[in-house]
Structures are given as structure tokens and as C-alpha cells.
Scaffold this motif. Structure first.
Motif, PDB file in Angstrom:
ATOM      1  N   ALA A 336       0.854  -1.191   0.000  1.00  0.00           N
ATOM      2  CA  ALA A 336       0.000   0.000   0.000  1.00  0.00           C
ATOM      3  C   ALA A 336       0.884   1.233   0.000  1.00  0.00           C
ATOM      4  N   PRO A 337       0.515   2.264  -0.786  1.00  0.00           N
ATOM      5  CA  PRO A 337       1.304   3.499  -0.769  1.00  0.00           C
ATOM      6  C   PRO A 337       1.133   4.207   0.571  1.00  0.00           C
ATOM      7  N   VAL A 338       2.216   4.744   1.072  1.00  0.00           N
ATOM      8  CA  VAL A 338       2.198   5.445   2.360  1.00  0.00           C
ATOM      9  C   VAL A 338       2.119   6.957   2.148  1.00  0.00           C
ATOM     10  N   PHE A 339       2.973   7.479   1.262  1.00  0.00           N
ATOM     11  CA  PHE A 339       2.960   8.916   0.989  1.00  0.00           C
ATOM     12  C   PHE A 339       3.321   9.144  -0.474  1.00  0.00           C
ATOM     13  N   GLU A 340       2.454   9.821  -1.192  1.00  0.00           N
ATOM     14  CA  GLU A 340       2.710  10.117  -2.602  1.00  0.00           C
ATOM     15  C   GLU A 340       2.415  11.572  -2.928  1.00  0.00           C
ATOM     16  N   GLY A 341       2.452  12.413  -1.935  1.00  0.00           N
ATOM     17  CA  GLY A 341       2.264  13.843  -2.180  1.00  0.00           C
ATOM     18  C   GLY A 341       0.903  14.185  -2.771  1.00  0.00           C
ATOM     19  N   ASP A 342      -0.172  13.507  -2.334  1.00  0.00           N
ATOM     20  CA  ASP A 342      -1.542  13.747  -2.812  1.00  0.00           C
ATOM     21  C   ASP A 342      -1.717  13.453  -4.297  1.00  0.00           C
ATOM     22  N   ARG A 343      -0.830  12.651  -4.881  1.00  0.00           N
ATOM     23  CA  ARG A 343      -0.930  12.348  -6.308  1.00  0.00           C
ATOM     24  C   ARG A 343      -2.241  11.644  -6.620  1.00  0.00           C
ATOM     25  N   ILE A 344      -2.590  10.650  -5.805  1.00  0.00           N
ATOM     26  CA  ILE A 344      -3.802   9.872  -6.075  1.00  0.00           C
ATOM     27  C   ILE A 344      -5.049  10.733  -5.892  1.00  0.00           C
ATOM     28  N   GLN A 345      -5.038  11.633  -4.913  1.00  0.00           N
ATOM     29  CA  GLN A 345      -6.189  12.512  -4.726  1.00  0.00           C
ATOM     30  C   GLN A 345      -6.366  13.423  -5.943  1.00  0.00           C
ATOM     31  N   HIS A 346      -5.234  13.931  -6.474  1.00  0.00           N
ATOM     32  CA  HIS A 346      -5.325  14.775  -7.655  1.00  0.00           C
ATOM     33  C   HIS A 346      -5.791  13.969  -8.868  1.00  0.00           C
ATOM     34  N   GLN A 347      -5.327  12.724  -8.973  1.00  0.00           N
ATOM     35  CA  GLN A 347      -5.803  11.862 -10.068  1.00  0.00           C
ATOM     36  C   GLN A 347      -7.301  11.614  -9.930  1.00  0.00           C
ATOM     37  N   THR A 348      -7.757  11.429  -8.704  1.00  0.00           N
ATOM     38  CA  THR A 348      -9.192  11.221  -8.472  1.00  0.00           C
ATOM     39  C   THR A 348      -9.982  12.474  -8.838  1.00  0.00           C
ATOM     40  N   ASP A 349      -9.462  13.635  -8.478  1.00  0.00           N
ATOM     41  CA  ASP A 349     -10.138  14.883  -8.848  1.00  0.00           C
ATOM     42  C   ASP A 349     -10.213  15.030 -10.370  1.00  0.00           C
ATOM     43  N   ALA A 350      -9.123  14.642 -11.061  1.00  0.00           N
ATOM     44  CA  ALA A 350      -9.133  14.725 -12.524  1.00  0.00           C
ATOM     45  C   ALA A 350     -10.161  13.767 -13.118  1.00  0.00           C
ATOM     46  N   ALA A 351     -10.241  12.540 -12.553  1.00  0.00           N
ATOM     47  CA  ALA A 351     -11.230  11.572 -13.035  1.00  0.00           C
ATOM     48  C   ALA A 351     -12.648  12.057 -12.756  1.00  0.00           C
ATOM     49  N   ALA A 352     -12.846  12.720 -11.619  1.00  0.00           N
ATOM     50  CA  ALA A 352     -14.174  13.265 -11.312  1.00  0.00           C
ATOM     51  C   ALA A 352     -14.544  14.373 -12.291  1.00  0.00           C
ATOM     52  N   ALA A 353     -13.560  15.183 -12.681  1.00  0.00           N
ATOM     53  CA  ALA A 353     -13.833  16.226 -13.673  1.00  0.00           C
ATOM     54  C   ALA A 353     -14.198  15.606 -15.016  1.00  0.00           C
ATOM     55  N   GLN A 354     -13.555  14.491 -15.376  1.00  0.00           N
ATOM     56  CA  GLN A 354     -13.930  13.779 -16.604  1.00  0.00           C
ATOM     57  C   GLN A 354     -15.354  13.248 -16.500  1.00  0.00           C
ATOM     58  N   ARG A 355     -15.719  12.755 -15.300  1.00  0.00           N
ATOM     59  CA  ARG A 355     -17.101  12.303 -15.089  1.00  0.00           C
ATOM     60  C   ARG A 355     -18.087  13.433 -15.315  1.00  0.00           C
ATOM     61  N   ASP A 356     -17.777  14.614 -14.772  1.00  0.00           N
ATOM     62  CA  ASP A 356     -18.670  15.762 -14.956  1.00  0.00           C
ATOM     63  C   ASP A 356     -18.778  16.127 -16.432  1.00  0.00           C
ATOM     64  N   GLN A 357     -17.658  16.067 -17.166  1.00  0.00           N
ATOM     65  CA  GLN A 357     -17.695  16.342 -18.602  1.00  0.00           C
ATOM     66  C   GLN A 357     -18.602  15.340 -19.321  1.00  0.00           C
ATOM     67  N   ALA A 358     -18.514  14.068 -18.913  1.00  0.00           N
ATOM     68  CA  ALA A 358     -19.356  13.042 -19.538  1.00  0.00           C
ATOM     69  C   ALA A 358     -20.831  13.290 -19.249  1.00  0.00           C
ATOM     70  N   ILE A 359     -21.133  13.778 -18.044  1.00  0.00           N
ATOM     71  CA  ILE A 359     -22.527  14.087 -17.703  1.00  0.00           C
ATOM     72  C   ILE A 359     -23.038  15.227 -18.586  1.00  0.00           C
ATOM     73  N   TYR A 360     -22.231  16.265 -18.741  1.00  0.00           N
ATOM     74  CA  TYR A 360     -22.647  17.390 -19.591  1.00  0.00           C
ATOM     75  C   TYR A 360     -22.771  16.947 -21.048  1.00  0.00           C
ATOM     76  N   ALA A 361     -21.860  16.089 -21.494  1.00  0.00           N
ATOM     77  CA  ALA A 361     -21.922  15.604 -22.880  1.00  0.00           C
ATOM     78  C   ALA A 361     -23.186  14.781 -23.109  1.00  0.00           C
ATOM     79  N   TYR A 362     -23.557  13.979 -22.115  1.00  0.00           N
ATOM     80  CA  TYR A 362     -24.793  13.192 -22.234  1.00  0.00           C
ATOM     81  C   TYR A 362     -26.007  14.114 -22.343  1.00  0.00           C
ATOM     82  N   GLU A 363     -26.055  15.123 -21.483  1.00  0.00           N
ATOM     83  CA  GLU A 363     -27.189  16.047 -21.528  1.00  0.00           C
ATOM     84  C   GLU A 363     -27.232  16.793 -22.858  1.00  0.00           C
ATOM     85  N   ASN A 364     -26.068  17.189 -23.378  1.00  0.00           N
ATOM     86  CA  ASN A 364     -26.038  17.870 -24.678  1.00  0.00           C
ATOM     87  C   ASN A 364     -26.511  16.961 -25.799  1.00  0.00           C
TER      88      ASN A 364
END
Length: 457
Positions: A336-364
Motif C-alpha cells: 500500500a502506498p504510504v505517501f505520494e504527495g496527494d498524487r492519487i487525490q489529484h488523479q481522483t479529482d481529474a477523473a471526477a472532472a472527466q465524469r462531470d464532462q461526460a454528464i454534460y456531454a450526455y445532456e447535450n
């Protein structure tokens, strides 16, 4: 002990990255279309809707395009690619077994300088398996499946677009054919008028101006023929390329006047959500991104891997086969990773932003489907209303020409009156053919907008 295990599971689950909530949906489905069309069919949209035009040549051309179109073949190859990637993702949830066999023959020198040969027979296997405690591997498989389904829907959308484009192109071609036939027939009438004006000028019954006006009108009509032939030539080449062939002529079927638009299919706006492949593609993209988001979120959680290693080794082939030295090792690893300088949290935020883009694309995509369908319904209604007015206009123009022609022949009016009446009738006839073509192609647009009978879900 059980309480300790539960506490440990809760603690580990808390190690997952935080996922921002999705945006609230702003999509509202209308209860009905803005335009009401009379005589709608109660039958569902036919999958091969282009057959409803009753033209065997059109049906054959669309079938050829769906079989041979280059863009469609690329889309289907992508479907096969992503189908294979589903298997790759599923393989990640299974054990990985590796076998390594390395027989070795070595010539060396002994301590006394005498060379000798040594044979070593060795074989080893290694098995690795990751226990998917948190469902990360299952999420990656779900993402691969949804991406494959998205590519399948994309191929269906491409097929629908190709069929509609070929149908519209063929109908426009038949419209150009009809305009060419009309212009050629009109040219013969212009030639008769020119000859009459010339005779009347030669006998002194009319002026040279009237004869020149008739000549100019004949030349104007003759000039349109090569323009129409060029447009037909280019349209044939475009259809040939769309159907996967080389530039060349296109077989004709039913005349434009005999082609009848199919009945307008009935349907509510909510049904488009299940019938349009582009909407399905946007939905599957959203599913895939959500699955990837789960996998990205769980990267901070520990992974559990089992490794088993075994092997056999001997100096003689007989002993290697019958009585080998057996070696083995079994390892269980937790990483298990112990410390990665919030890299995974930032990756998760980026994936969440992609999810939001997909939601807007679906509505469009859904809003675009509503707009295209409503516009197509409105176009059919308004074009038919325009055709009624055009019929009345043409009837008036034909009667005007009859009167002007009689007045001119009897010497009560100049040729300019007849010439103006000829132009008016010709313009009405051309507009009539163009309106008929536009009504037919509007039906194609409507079937495309309503999903074209696609039933992929």
C-alpha cells in the motif's frame, strides 16, 4: 479478533481518496413535440427504414454502403479492438502463471586444467494472483466493458449516419435528374419560341429586339444544362465513394415523381433516450468514466497478492525426469502506498472532472436529439404547406403563359409578356421539383433524428 478485523477494514477503507459529488442534472424531457404531424404511423420505426421509399436501387445502394464504407469499417475494427481489451481487463482478475525452462550445457576447466562438460536441467514456474478485496480490478473490467459498448454504439451511430447520408444523396441525385429532364424539355420549347420569333422578324411582323430576346432566353436555358450535368456527375462520384467504390455512375430506380415519403413515425421525446445510438454512446462513456473513477479512488488502499514459486533442478536428464530436486516457495504480499504527495487525490479529482464532462456531454446529446427531431417534424409540415402554395402558383403561371402566348400569336401583345410568363412557369416548375426533393430528404432527416430503428439496448 472479529472486532479488530472490522476496525481494520474501516480504517483501510478510509484510506481511499475523496470523490467530489457529481453536478446536479439540468436535463428536462419535454412531454411532447412542438410540431404535431397528421397521419403519423403507429408502427415502430423500421430498422431498414430506407426500404419504405420503395426504390430497389436506393435499397441496394444503402446495403452496399453499409457493407463497404471505409469509415464504417474503421468503426467496426475499433469495436473488435475494444472487445479484445475487455478480455485483457478480465485477465487481470485471474491468476498469472509463468513457466521458465532453462537447460544449460557448460564447458569448464577443472583445477588441474582438464576441461569438462556440465549439464544442468532446470525448470521453474511462478503463479501470481491479486485478491480483489476492494473491487478495483472489477471496476477496471466494468470500465472496459462500458467502453466496448460505447464503441459499439458509436459504430451503430456511424451506420445510421452513412445510411441517411446515402439515402439523402440518392434522393438529391433523382432531384437533379428531374431538373435536367425539365430543363432539356424547356430548352426545346425555347427553341420553338426562338424559331417563331425569327420567322416573324423575317417577314416583318415583329422587331429584331423580340427575336434577340428569344435567342437570349434560349441560350440562358441551354447554359443551365451543363451545370446540372456537372452536379449530377459530382453527386454520382460522392455516392460511389460513400458506398465504398471508385468514382463512377450510380444505378437509378424510381423516378422522383413516383417516390413517396414514408409515413411519419410516432414517438415521444422520452423514447429517444433508448433509440438514438449517440445517446447510448454518451451514456456508456459515463459508465466507463465512473468505473475508472472507482479504480482511481482505491489506489490508496492496500493490494493483496499471492505468489507461488516452484521448480526442479538436476544434473542428469534421467534424474530430472524421474527424481528431481523439488524446490518451492509461497509468498503472500500486502502493498500500500504510504505517501505520494496527494498524487492519487489529484488523479481522483481529474477523473471526477472527466465524469462531470461526460454528464454534460450526455445532456447535450439528449438536447441535440430533441432539437433535431422537432426540427425535422417542423420541416416536413412546413415544406408540405409550401408545396401546396407552389402548386397554386404553378397553376396560375401556366394559365398566364397560355394567355400570353395566345395574345402574342394574335398580335395583341409583345413577346416580352410571353417571355416573362415562360420564366415564371419555369421557376415554379424548378421550385416544385426542389420542394419534392426536400420533402423526401426531410423524411430521411426525421428517421435519422429518431434513431433510424436502432435497437441496440
Amino acid at each position: 479478533m472479529r472486532m479488530h478485523a472490522m476496525a481494520l477494514a474501516v480504517l483501510l477503507a478510509g484510506c481511499a481518496a475523496t470523490v467530489p459529488p457529481p453536478p446536479a442534472s439540468s436535463l428536462r424531457t419535454p412531454a411532447a413535440w412542438r410540431t404535431a404531424v397528421e397521419g403519423q404511423s403507429s408502427e415502430p420505426v423500421a430498422r431498414e427504414w430506407w426500404q419504405s421509399f420503395g426504390d430497389p436501387a436506393l435499397t441496394a445502394l444503402v446495403a452496399q454502403a453499409l457493407q463497404n464504407n471505409g469509415d464504417l469499417r474503421v468503426a467496426r475494427a475499433r469495436v473488435a479492438q475494444y472487445r479484445a481489451l475487455v478480455g485483457v481487463a478480465e485477465a487481470g482478475q485471474k491468476a498469472n502463471v509463468i513457466v521458465d525452462s532453462a537447460p544449460t550445457r557448460t564447458r569448464q576447466l577443472a583445477y588441474n586444467g582438464v576441461p569438462y562438460v556440465t549439464n544442468v536441467y532446470q525448470a521453474e514456474f511462478q503463479a501470481n494472483y491479486e485478491v480483489d478485496v476492494w473491487g478495483r480490478l472489477a471496476a477496471l473490467t466494468d470500465a472496459a466493458v462500458a467502453t466496448y459498448q460505447s464503441e459499439q454504439a458509436n459504430a451503430d451511430a456511424a451506420a445510421l449516419s452513412i445510411a441517411a447520408t446515402v439515402a439523402s444523396g440518392y434522393l438529391n441525385l433523382r432531384g437533379l435528374d428531374a431538373q435536367l429532364a425539365l430543363t432539356e424539355a424547356t430548352l426545346k420549347l425555347r427553341e420553338e419560341s426562338r424559331n417563331l420569333a425569327q420567322k416573324q422578324f423575317e417577314v416583318g411582323y415583329s422587331s429584331r429586339l423580340e427575336w434577340l430576346q428569344a435567342q437570349a432566353e434560349y441560350q440562358t436555358t441551354a447554359e443551365q444544362i451543363p451545370q446540372l450535368k456537372r452536379a449530377i456527375f459530382e453527386q454520382e462520384n460522392a455516392l460511389s465513394i460513400l458506398s465504398g467504390g471508385n468514382p463512377g455512375p450510380v444505378a437509378r430506380g424510381v423516378e422522383l415523381e413516383a417516390l413517396q415519403p414514408p409515413a411519419v413515425p410516432a414517438g415521444l421525446p422520452s423514447e429517444l433516450l433508448r433509440r438514438r445510438p449517440d445517446i447510448a454512446r454518451a451514456e456508456y462513456n459515463l459508465v466507463a468514466i465512473n468505473a475508472n473513477l472507482r479504480a482511481t479512488r482505491d489506489q490508496m488502499l492496500p493490494s493483496f497478492k499471492l505468489t507461488a514459486v516452484g521448480g526442479v533442478q538436476n544434473l542428469k536428464w534421467h534424474d530430472f525426469v524421474n527424481a528431481p530436486t523439488a524446490l518451492w516457495r509461497l509468498t503472500g504480499a500486502v502493498a500500500a502506498p504510504v505517501f505520494e504527495g496527494d498524487r492519487i487525490q489529484h488523479q481522483t479529482d481529474a477523473a471526477a472532472a472527466q465524469r462531470d464532462q461526460a454528464i454534460y456531454a450526455y445532456e447535450n446529446a439528449v438536447r441535440t436529439a430533441f432539437s433535431e427531431t422537432d426540427n425535422s417534424l417542423g420541416a416536413i409540415v412546413r415544406l408540405k404547406e409550401q408545396a401546396v402554395q407552389n402548386d397554386a402558383r404553378r397553376a396560375t403561371a401556366a394559365e398566364t403563359l397560355r394567355i400570353a402566348h395566345n395574345r402574342y400569336r394574335n398580335g395583341y401583345a409583345s413577346y416580352l409578356e410571353e417571355l416573362d410568363a415562360q420564366r415564371t412557369l419555369f421557376a415554379a416548375d424548378v421550385n416544385r421539383l426542389q420542394l419534392r426533393t426536400r420533402i423526401l430528404t426531410a423524411s430521411v432527416d426525421l428517421y435519422r433524428a429518431m434513431g433510424g430503428g436502432w435497437t441496440g439496448r
